[in-house]
Design a protein around this motif. Structure first.
Motif, PDB file in Angstrom:
ATOM      1  N   ILE A 470       0.837  -1.197   0.000  1.00  0.00           N
ATOM      2  CA  ILE A 470       0.000   0.000   0.000  1.00  0.00           C
ATOM      3  C   ILE A 470       0.873   1.248   0.000  1.00  0.00           C
ATOM      4  O   ILE A 470       1.768   1.390   0.837  1.00  0.00           O
ATOM      5  N   LYS A 471       0.599   2.137  -0.920  1.00  0.00           N
ATOM      6  CA  LYS A 471       1.357   3.380  -1.019  1.00  0.00           C
ATOM      7  C   LYS A 471       1.198   4.185   0.270  1.00  0.00           C
ATOM      8  O   LYS A 471       0.083   4.461   0.701  1.00  0.00           O
ATOM      9  N   ALA A 472       2.354   4.544   0.887  1.00  0.00           N
ATOM     10  CA  ALA A 472       2.269   5.189   2.190  1.00  0.00           C
ATOM     11  C   ALA A 472       3.268   6.313   2.376  1.00  0.00           C
ATOM     12  O   ALA A 472       3.360   6.873   3.465  1.00  0.00           O
ATOM     13  N   ASP A 473       4.036   6.655   1.371  1.00  0.00           N
ATOM     14  CA  ASP A 473       5.002   7.758   1.461  1.00  0.00           C
ATOM     15  C   ASP A 473       5.964   7.604   2.632  1.00  0.00           C
ATOM     16  O   ASP A 473       6.377   8.590   3.243  1.00  0.00           O
ATOM     17  N   GLY A 474       6.301   6.368   2.961  1.00  0.00           N
ATOM     18  CA  GLY A 474       7.322   6.107   3.970  1.00  0.00           C
ATOM     19  C   GLY A 474       6.850   6.115   5.408  1.00  0.00           C
ATOM     20  O   GLY A 474       7.615   5.761   6.314  1.00  0.00           O
ATOM     21  N   ALA A 475       5.609   6.523   5.677  1.00  0.00           N
ATOM     22  CA  ALA A 475       5.107   6.539   7.051  1.00  0.00           C
ATOM     23  C   ALA A 475       4.916   5.117   7.563  1.00  0.00           C
ATOM     24  O   ALA A 475       4.670   4.192   6.789  1.00  0.00           O
ATOM     25  N   GLU A 476       5.040   4.943   8.897  1.00  0.00           N
ATOM     26  CA  GLU A 476       4.842   3.636   9.508  1.00  0.00           C
ATOM     27  C   GLU A 476       3.444   3.539  10.099  1.00  0.00           C
ATOM     28  O   GLU A 476       2.947   4.489  10.709  1.00  0.00           O
ATOM     29  N   TYR A 477       2.827   2.383   9.934  1.00  0.00           N
ATOM     30  CA  TYR A 477       1.437   2.202  10.336  1.00  0.00           C
ATOM     31  C   TYR A 477       1.270   0.971  11.223  1.00  0.00           C
ATOM     32  O   TYR A 477       2.024   0.003  11.118  1.00  0.00           O
ATOM     33  N   LEU A 478       0.264   1.022  12.097  1.00  0.00           N
ATOM     34  CA  LEU A 478      -0.225  -0.137  12.834  1.00  0.00           C
ATOM     35  C   LEU A 478      -1.494  -0.619  12.141  1.00  0.00           C
ATOM     36  O   LEU A 478      -2.282   0.194  11.641  1.00  0.00           O
ATOM     37  N   ALA A 479      -1.714  -1.939  12.115  1.00  0.00           N
ATOM     38  CA  ALA A 479      -2.851  -2.495  11.375  1.00  0.00           C
ATOM     39  C   ALA A 479      -3.730  -3.339  12.290  1.00  0.00           C
ATOM     40  O   ALA A 479      -3.234  -4.055  13.163  1.00  0.00           O
ATOM     41  N   SER A 480      -5.052  -3.261  12.052  1.00  0.00           N
ATOM     42  CA  SER A 480      -6.004  -4.093  12.785  1.00  0.00           C
ATOM     43  C   SER A 480      -7.104  -4.562  11.841  1.00  0.00           C
ATOM     44  O   SER A 480      -7.536  -3.828  10.952  1.00  0.00           O
ATOM     45  N   ASP A 481      -7.535  -5.805  12.056  1.00  0.00           N
ATOM     46  CA  ASP A 481      -8.585  -6.425  11.249  1.00  0.00           C
ATOM     47  C   ASP A 481      -9.932  -6.061  11.870  1.00  0.00           C
ATOM     48  O   ASP A 481     -10.245  -6.494  12.995  1.00  0.00           O
ATOM     49  N   LEU A 482     -10.741  -5.257  11.173  1.00  0.00           N
ATOM     50  CA  LEU A 482     -12.019  -4.816  11.728  1.00  0.00           C
ATOM     51  C   LEU A 482     -13.047  -5.937  11.790  1.00  0.00           C
ATOM     52  O   LEU A 482     -13.917  -5.925  12.675  1.00  0.00           O
ATOM     53  N   LYS A 483     -12.969  -6.886  10.893  1.00  0.00           N
ATOM     54  CA  LYS A 483     -13.947  -7.978  10.902  1.00  0.00           C
ATOM     55  C   LYS A 483     -13.678  -8.961  12.036  1.00  0.00           C
ATOM     56  O   LYS A 483     -14.598  -9.409  12.711  1.00  0.00           O
ATOM     57  N   LEU A 503      -7.012 -15.030   1.940  1.00  0.00           N
ATOM     58  CA  LEU A 503      -8.396 -14.713   1.593  1.00  0.00           C
ATOM     59  C   LEU A 503      -9.130 -15.959   1.120  1.00  0.00           C
ATOM     60  O   LEU A 503      -8.720 -16.608   0.154  1.00  0.00           O
ATOM     61  N   GLU A 504     -10.204 -16.273   1.805  1.00  0.00           N
ATOM     62  CA  GLU A 504     -11.070 -17.369   1.369  1.00  0.00           C
ATOM     63  C   GLU A 504     -11.727 -17.005   0.039  1.00  0.00           C
ATOM     64  O   GLU A 504     -11.821 -15.825  -0.319  1.00  0.00           O
ATOM     65  N   PRO A 505     -12.184 -18.008  -0.719  1.00  0.00           N
ATOM     66  CA  PRO A 505     -12.897 -17.700  -1.963  1.00  0.00           C
ATOM     67  C   PRO A 505     -14.100 -16.794  -1.700  1.00  0.00           C
ATOM     68  O   PRO A 505     -14.799 -16.948  -0.694  1.00  0.00           O
ATOM     69  N   GLU A 506     -14.296 -15.828  -2.577  1.00  0.00           N
ATOM     70  CA  GLU A 506     -15.414 -14.895  -2.485  1.00  0.00           C
ATOM     71  C   GLU A 506     -15.523 -14.284  -1.090  1.00  0.00           C
ATOM     72  O   GLU A 506     -16.532 -14.390  -0.408  1.00  0.00           O
ATOM     73  N   SER A 507     -14.461 -13.634  -0.687  1.00  0.00           N
ATOM     74  CA  SER A 507     -14.423 -13.031   0.646  1.00  0.00           C
ATOM     75  C   SER A 507     -13.737 -11.679   0.563  1.00  0.00           C
ATOM     76  O   SER A 507     -13.204 -11.292  -0.485  1.00  0.00           O
ATOM     77  N   VAL A 508     -13.736 -10.970   1.683  1.00  0.00           N
ATOM     78  CA  VAL A 508     -13.095  -9.653   1.737  1.00  0.00           C
ATOM     79  C   VAL A 508     -12.490  -9.445   3.121  1.00  0.00           C
ATOM     80  O   VAL A 508     -13.069  -9.858   4.132  1.00  0.00           O
ATOM     81  N   CYS A 509     -11.313  -8.846   3.153  1.00  0.00           N
ATOM     82  CA  CYS A 509     -10.737  -8.406   4.422  1.00  0.00           C
ATOM     83  C   CYS A 509     -10.929  -6.898   4.542  1.00  0.00           C
ATOM     84  O   CYS A 509     -10.975  -6.184   3.539  1.00  0.00           O
ATOM     85  N   VAL A 510     -11.066  -6.432   5.771  1.00  0.00           N
ATOM     86  CA  VAL A 510     -11.219  -4.996   6.032  1.00  0.00           C
ATOM     87  C   VAL A 510     -10.205  -4.638   7.105  1.00  0.00           C
ATOM     88  O   VAL A 510     -10.374  -4.994   8.278  1.00  0.00           O
ATOM     89  N   ILE A 511      -9.136  -3.961   6.717  1.00  0.00           N
ATOM     90  CA  ILE A 511      -8.004  -3.692   7.596  1.00  0.00           C
ATOM     91  C   ILE A 511      -7.847  -2.191   7.798  1.00  0.00           C
ATOM     92  O   ILE A 511      -7.743  -1.435   6.830  1.00  0.00           O
ATOM     93  N   LYS A 512      -7.828  -1.749   9.055  1.00  0.00           N
ATOM     94  CA  LYS A 512      -7.570  -0.354   9.374  1.00  0.00           C
ATOM     95  C   LYS A 512      -6.081  -0.177   9.662  1.00  0.00           C
ATOM     96  O   LYS A 512      -5.497  -0.926  10.454  1.00  0.00           O
ATOM     97  N   LEU A 513      -5.480   0.812   9.030  1.00  0.00           N
ATOM     98  CA  LEU A 513      -4.071   1.132   9.229  1.00  0.00           C
ATOM     99  C   LEU A 513      -3.965   2.545   9.785  1.00  0.00           C
ATOM    100  O   LEU A 513      -4.502   3.494   9.192  1.00  0.00           O
ATOM    101  N   VAL A 514      -3.301   2.694  10.928  1.00  0.00           N
ATOM    102  CA  VAL A 514      -3.201   3.987  11.598  1.00  0.00           C
ATOM    103  C   VAL A 514      -1.743   4.412  11.648  1.00  0.00           C
ATOM    104  O   VAL A 514      -0.862   3.621  12.002  1.00  0.00           O
ATOM    105  N   ASN A 515      -1.483   5.660  11.303  1.00  0.00           N
ATOM    106  CA  ASN A 515      -0.138   6.211  11.337  1.00  0.00           C
ATOM    107  C   ASN A 515       0.405   6.178  12.766  1.00  0.00           C
ATOM    108  O   ASN A 515      -0.213   6.704  13.691  1.00  0.00           O
ATOM    109  N   ARG A 516       1.570   5.534  12.955  1.00  0.00           N
ATOM    110  CA  ARG A 516       2.185   5.413  14.280  1.00  0.00           C
ATOM    111  C   ARG A 516       2.432   6.789  14.918  1.00  0.00           C
ATOM    112  O   ARG A 516       2.355   6.950  16.136  1.00  0.00           O
TER     113      ARG A 516
END
Length: 520
Positions: A470-483, A503-516
């Motif tokens: 994911i394009k992030a311009d060098g910033a560091e992020y923490l990630a959490s799975d909302l589902k 990823l299971e077939p026909e599925s979606v992940c939803v991940i929140k990434l927050v700037n450290r």
């Protein structure tokens, strides 16, 4: 011929009457109740329609009149097989979002299909998995509300027994629970979904109401050329994970091109002089523009200009139409290598569609990239100011949408990639024959922290172990799975956030990434 001028509301066509009627209704309702949100939506996005009757509004104009605007979304409405395709659905949702963004209004899904698509004797079953994916799909394209159609199934008429989230006796179905599961996650993270926005793209695809009007007046409804041209250009970008914005001609006249790198004009047979001037300015300043057959065929009054492409665009493209012939699949041959089409070499063959428009080079800065049989120029690339203008003498985008052959799509995507356009999210490990669709929302959360919301869709039938970059311009992020409400391992490398998802077939992940570091 057509009786309208630039700046007019395209005469008394139904789309303008719809705008005037909605504005009148909105004014009446606001007088009676100034405290509640006023919304409306189109049956389908206007990029899919021609102005031949009622119910085909211009979404960009309609959205200005209400507090929130949007579209219906019925991916399995009876025999609507096209909407099974992820690229088609992305264009549908992207067009609604683009119109709302241009008006500065939130995009709502006014009707989201909740149950089986019954119309008369035709039917299409819907699974709970469909309801989940459609909900996340709309949200990932920036929708701020999902209004399901409907809670109870239709009780009478040609749609009786269809479209409800419950059984006819009111008992919730598994589809209702699937919709509820999405809603619970959104409700628990309201600030993220309210503030999350689709990042502006570097690529615009032109939507031209005047061109659709001209096509309607020509009376040729043998093929849906206008909408499928836009869909073809969108598909070429979709397959390379490049997001796009659909741009209305009015936006371009108002100066919107300054924010873009590449403009695709796959169906632009009628243009105004102010529009042509903006395009010329865009290229002169370093932009890339791509046009296809019969660009500027008529001016805004319905008259043929001195050259095609018209209104001075022949100088921008360095070529003009010499002759044109209706032809289903003309063939072009690459005759010179170009950094604009890096994956093509002299001798490569590409099929066109609908027209064979033979060109005449009129500029010393123009390069013939491809020829038709007999040696007439078929693709011309001209350096104009700091930018480039590429003219393709056939309806390539339309042909790509209809035939889905690799070479046509590769030619279209090559132009954007060679201009330095990069996807917001790169995907590694995509299984062969499987479509992984990454989407991003960005914003500032309730704690004032910059965040990104990654949606990773597996539209295939196989398990996919993929890496998202994911394009992030060098910033560091923490990630959490909302589902699943759990942390996700993540690292930052080469200016991109790196995370792996199974990823299971026909599925979606939803991940929140927050700037450290917190604040943006």
């Amino acid at each position: 011929m057509l009786g309208f001028r630039a700046g007019d509301c395209y005469a008394e066509i139904p789309s303008c009457r719809s705008v005037e009627e909605l504005a009148w209704r909105a004014e009446v309702v606001r007088r009676a109740d100034p405290n509640h949100i006023l919304t409306s939506h189109s049956a389908i996005p206007s990029i899919f329609t021609l102005p031949g009757g009622s119910g085909q509004p211009d979404d960009w104009k309609m959205a200005r009149t209400v507090d929130a605007y949007g579209t219906s979304f019925y991916p399995k409405h009876s025999a609507n097989f096209e909407a099974r395709d992820p690229s088609f659905r992305s264009a549908h949702l992207g067009a609604a979002r683009s119109a709302c963004d241009a008006a500065g209004k939130p995009c709502w899904i006014g009707e989201l299909q909740g149950g089986h698509g019954y119309v008369s004797t035709r039917a299409m079953a819907i699974r709970p998995k469909d309801v989940e994916l459609w909900g996340w799909g709309a949200l990932s394209h920036g929708a701020k509300a999902l209004c399901y159609y409907a809670w109870y199934p239709m009780t009478s008429g040609v749609e009786s027994g269809g479209f409800g989230l419950t059984e006819p006796n009111g008992v919730p179905t598994e589809r209702a629970w699937a919709a509820g599961a999405v809603s619970k996650i959104v409700d628990a993270n309201q600030n993220v979904f309210v503030n999350g926005r689709v990042p502006k793209s570097d690529v615009g695809i032109l939507y031209s109401v005047p061109s659709n009007i001209l096509w309607t007046c020509m009376g040729d409804f043998s093929r849906p050329v206008s909408s499928r041209s836009l869909l073809g250009a969108n598909r070429a970008m979709f397959e390379k994970k490049i997001t796009i914005d659909f741009l209305h001609v009015d936006q371009i006249v108002d100066g919107a091109l300054a924010d873009y790198r590449v403009l695709y004009m796959p169906f632009i047979i009628m243009i105004s002089r102010p529009f042509a001037e903006r395009v010329a300015e865009f290229v002169r300043s370093g932009g890339i523009v791509v046009a296809e057959a019969r660009c500027g065929w008529n001016d805004e009054t319905g008259m043929v200009p001195e050259a095609i492409p018209g209104m001075g665009l022949d100088r921008v493209f360095g070529c003009k139409e010499r002759s044109i012939e209706r032809m289903d699949t003309p063939e072009m041959t690459i005759v010179s290598a170009s950094d604009t089409l890096p994956s093509f070499q002299p001798g490569d063959k590409i099929k066109g569609a609908f027209y064979q428009e033979e060109l005449e080079v009129i500029s010393d800065t123009a390069q013939v990239i491809a020829e038709f049989p007999g040696g007439a120029p078929a693709i011309v690339m001209n350096r104009y100011g700091k930018g480039k203008a590429i003219f393709i003498g056939t309806m390539l985008s339309y042909g790509y949408e209809m035939a889905r052959d690799v070479d046509r799509g590769r030619l279209l995507s090559d132009i954007a990639i060679s201009a330095g356009v990069q996807p917001l999210v790169c995907v590694e490990g995509e299984p062969e024959g499987c479509i992984i669709e990454p989407r991003i929302l960005e914003g500032i959360d309730a704690e004032g922290r910059a965040f990104k919301l990654l949606f990773g869709f597996n539209h295939g039938q196989d398990l996919a172990n993929v890496i998202f970059k994911i394009k992030a311009d060098g910033a560091e992020y923490l990630a959490s799975d909302l589902k699943n409400q759990c942390p996700v391992p993540v690292e930052t490398r080469d200016g991109r956030i790196i995370l792996r998802q199974l990823l299971e077939p026909e599925s979606v992940c939803v991940i929140k990434l927050v700037n450290r570091k917190g604040m943006a």
